[in-house]
Design an enzyme around this catalytic site. Sequence first.
Site, PDB file in Angstrom:
ATOM      1  N   TYR A 115       0.801  -1.221   0.000  1.00 63.50           N
ATOM      2  CA  TYR A 115       0.000   0.000   0.000  1.00 63.50           C
ATOM      3  C   TYR A 115       0.838   1.276   0.000  1.00 63.50           C
ATOM      4  CZ  TYR A 115      -3.951  -3.035   0.948  1.00 63.50           C
ATOM      5  OH  TYR A 115      -4.909  -4.010   0.858  1.00 63.50           O
ATOM      6  N   PRO A 128     -11.852   0.733  -3.046  1.00 66.94           N
ATOM      7  CA  PRO A 128     -13.141   0.248  -3.545  1.00 66.94           C
ATOM      8  C   PRO A 128     -14.278   1.192  -3.168  1.00 66.94           C
ATOM      9  CG  PRO A 128     -12.005  -1.377  -2.151  1.00 66.94           C
ATOM     10  CD  PRO A 128     -11.377  -0.049  -1.926  1.00 66.94           C
ATOM     11  N   HIS A 345      -7.943   1.602   1.193  1.00 64.62           N
ATOM     12  CA  HIS A 345      -7.774   0.206   1.576  1.00 64.62           C
ATOM     13  C   HIS A 345      -6.645  -0.064   2.574  1.00 64.62           C
ATOM     14  CE1 HIS A 345      -8.397  -3.998   1.160  1.00 64.62           C
ATOM     15  NE2 HIS A 345      -8.754  -4.022  -0.101  1.00 64.62           N
ATOM     16  N   SER A 559     -13.263 -11.045  -5.001  1.00 63.90           N
ATOM     17  CA  SER A 559     -13.481 -11.163  -3.559  1.00 63.90           C
ATOM     18  C   SER A 559     -14.969 -11.217  -3.283  1.00 63.90           C
ATOM     19  CB  SER A 559     -12.845  -9.994  -2.795  1.00 63.90           C
ATOM     20  OG  SER A 559     -13.415  -8.770  -3.199  1.00 63.90           O
TER      21      SER A 559
END
Length: 637
Positions: A115, A128, A345, A559
Amino acid sequence: MRIPKYGMALLNMTKTSLLQRTKQLLPARYSSTKESLSDPKQLNLLPYHVLPLKETLSRFMSTVEPLLTPTEMKRQMKITEEFLNGEGSSLQKLLEDVGSKEKNWLADRWLKAAYLQYRSPVTVFVSPGMTFPRQVFKDEHDFLAYTSKVIFGLGEFNDMVKAHQIPIVKMGNNELDNSQFGKVFGTCRIPRRGTDEIVYNPCSNYVVVIYKNHFYKMQIYDKEGKLIAASALAFQLEKILKTETTVGVAYGILTTDSRDNWADAYKYLSDIHVNRDGLKTIQGALFTVSLDQCTTLKKGEEDDELISSLIHGSGSQINSGNRWMDKTIQLVVNPNGNVGFTYEHSPAEGQPIAMMMDYVMKKLKEDPNFGECGSKDVIPTDKIQFCKPNDRIGQWLNIAQQNLDELAKSLQIKVIKFDKFGKDFIKKQRLGPDSFIQIALQLAFFKMHLEPAAQYESAHLRIFEGGRTETIRSCSNESISFCRAMQNNSEATDEERAEKLRAAVMSHQMYAKLALQGKGVDRHLLGLKVMAMENNLPIPKFFSSPGFVKSSHFRMSTSQVATKYDAFMGYGPAVDDGYACCYNPRDNDIILAISAWSHCKVTDLLVFTKTLEQSFLEMKDILDNSQQSSHSPISKL
């Protein structure tokens, strides 16, 4: 996600090679209040282990076999054996030494590598969107009343987190770590050249409201620490709407750009006193609230527009500037009924975010007066000030706008609400719903492209202290055997196809179980690679071998984020020639948000979605037909 992850976190490993990053992977930089981010009740969480190297490599070879030619497989076997007996063994000893000294050797390294060092925008690539059920607002009053109740509900959820009241769930005999819940409120990513920072502010007592690109600090707790009533919050929101009649400078658009572009602009902005105070105020908020400009929805594309607006804001001329993409939680509400989260995220996976939505929706459904039990002690909002843009700032704004618009244009996303069956039917077949959907995705890809895809699914590692995710490598010899049997030129009977389907589902379930126990291959292999980098050692050729490269190029990034509500999560593909799919299997239907890149000539989103629906139906048919055959008088003889 991302993520990412993420699923989107995987994107971070495929879009940018670790070889291109700094060689010293030291722990990520943090700042925080003194309040603990962990749950003091959870004392029995497992330390994250280091698996035996031979076990991991054996499992790795089984995952790459369906993706390689016989010649490539033979070469891979040799490279893997050399790695096991040579450089891999040395790196394993280094990793075991680190693992013996740290409760979770992976956590900080994963946060940094996956990240904070990722340089592409968090927009689309990492962050997301998580939808709420679509709303119908009669007027502005209705719009603001709903928004204020959601804010109040999130405040209640925050209070539960701080009081360590989030239920502790078990998987088998092991507790699942709840620490992610304490890392989403008050958290913000800070852009830095090369490696971002992340700051935690769990004691925050306010939110930042963004309207027409203007930023306001709004207290949601009174001076005694009690949540302010929803009606009082709605009054404050109404004042903001009446005050701001023109669109402000889209400083928020800077947060959508590449991390290094944003880092350069951020450094310049923060050198100016008034900007520095404003930036710190935004970073310190519990979360942001984007009151978006109303947009007209195309009939039949409402869900596509909903998730697109949450992922990127629909463009610089619409609502993309009305964001602060560094914040972990952004609540987005549009007068057209579009509601949801955009979430960064880095500190957490998708399920805690979905649980927040579930909590708020349940409260709103059960109690029409929800939010009115709070304090009436209204604290006036403060407008957050920024300097007027000069030529230099204007240039950064223009670049960010151009990059965002190109990104939004490139991302294609389609939402399917498949209503022919759901979890109930799949369970009646004695099959796992998640594995069934995974095989359907593989079948659709195989039908379209006549080859298997490396398929990523995220599995949580919450049985470990500070655990994040492991990769479920969904593609297997069994799944490919099933896909081939489903081809038109196959002479397989429905009974044989059903048998192969069950074998494919079972194979996926077995790998998923291993991944949940921390026995996948991807995080262990990452750890070995990181050991080489931390110790200034050459990267072994194993990491450029055909099997490693092909099996890490996830053309299917997937996912499951489950909720009983009419809601879903969506994100961008991990690779240029791939698809992303996040799905919500419910009792009688399956909601799937699928994305691809418009600039890729290999993929075709609309064809893929139709092929996926066809695959679901074909899989149901072979199960139904095989059952009928097994119950026929002839079959009983």
